[in-house]
Design a protein around this motif. Structure first.
Motif, PDB file in Angstrom:
ATOM      1  N   CYS A  45       0.005   2.986   3.814  1.00  0.00           N
ATOM      2  CA  CYS A  45       0.361   2.355   5.094  1.00  0.00           C
ATOM      3  C   CYS A  45       1.445   1.296   4.964  1.00  0.00           C
ATOM      4  CB  CYS A  45      -0.880   1.764   5.769  1.00  0.00           C
ATOM      5  SG  CYS A  45      -1.460   0.250   4.992  1.00  0.00           S
ATOM      6  N   CYS A  47      -4.292  -0.520   0.024  1.00  0.00           N
ATOM      7  CA  CYS A  47      -4.901  -1.745   0.540  1.00  0.00           C
ATOM      8  C   CYS A  47      -6.378  -1.537   0.833  1.00  0.00           C
ATOM      9  CB  CYS A  47      -4.136  -2.229   1.774  1.00  0.00           C
ATOM     10  SG  CYS A  47      -4.290  -1.185   3.227  1.00  0.00           S
ATOM     11  N   ARG A  48      -6.774  -0.335   1.058  1.00  0.00           N
ATOM     12  CA  ARG A  48      -8.201  -0.084   1.332  1.00  0.00           C
ATOM     13  C   ARG A  48      -8.535   1.359   0.975  1.00  0.00           C
ATOM     14  NH1 ARG A  48      -6.684  -1.183   7.505  1.00  0.00           N
ATOM     15  NH2 ARG A  48      -4.885   0.156   7.396  1.00  0.00           N
ATOM     16  N   CYS A  95      -7.073   4.287   3.045  1.00  0.00           N
ATOM     17  CA  CYS A  95      -5.672   4.623   2.758  1.00  0.00           C
ATOM     18  C   CYS A  95      -5.584   5.517   1.529  1.00  0.00           C
ATOM     19  CB  CYS A  95      -4.845   3.360   2.547  1.00  0.00           C
ATOM     20  SG  CYS A  95      -4.477   2.498   4.082  1.00  0.00           S
ATOM     21  N   CYS A 139       0.830  -1.203   0.000  1.00  0.00           N
ATOM     22  CA  CYS A 139       0.000   0.000   0.000  1.00  0.00           C
ATOM     23  C   CYS A 139       0.872   1.264   0.000  1.00  0.00           C
ATOM     24  CB  CYS A 139      -0.893  -0.017   1.237  1.00  0.00           C
ATOM     25  SG  CYS A 139      -1.900   1.446   1.434  1.00  0.00           S
TER      26      CYS A 139
HETATM   27 ZN   LIG Z   1      -3.079   0.811   3.323  1.00  0.00          ZN
END
Ligand SMILES: [Zn+2]
Length: 114
Positions: free
Chosen positions: A10, A27-28, A31, A7
């Motif tokens: 993060c 990753c999400r 983020c 990511c």
């Molecule tokens: Zn992330």
């Protein structure tokens, strides 16, 4: 060996995206949002990509933890030089781990977690 994608915000692992399209960078969703906000704020403040702003409290906390770890390393070097027995090595390892453990999770906190 293939390098695992991480990511951009993060540093956590990214699940491989299913199907075609641009490879994921985050990753999400949160983020991606944080990175977007950080870059926007950087532009507003005229900061360069390499500039880093860290809360003084977070930086002081990290500094304290690194100081403790540095002291533990010095202690262990001295102890092991005097006594290299398995018992001493065990105690030294425990002491190092105990001193290093608080650093777990610091990276996330510095990046604006809790
Ligand atoms: Zn992330």
């Amino acid at each position: 060996m293939t390098k695992r994608k991480v990511c951009a915000w993060c540093g956590g692992p990214i699940e491989k995206s299913a199907g075609p399209g641009r490879p994921r960078q985050y990753c999400r969703r949160s983020c991606r949002q944080r990175d977007f906000e950080a870059r926007k704020r950087s532009r507003e403040l005229g900061l360069a990509e390499s500039d880093l702003i860290v809360a003084r409290k977070a930086m002081d906390g990290l500094d304290d933890l690194l100081f403790v770890l540095g002291c533990a390393i010095t202690d262990v070097q001295g102890d092991v030089a005097l006594d290299g027995s398995p018992e001493q090595l065990r105690r030294s390892l425990d002491w190092l781990l105990e001193s290093a453990r608080p650093l777990l999770g610091v990276s996330e906190r510095l990046r604006g977690g809790t």
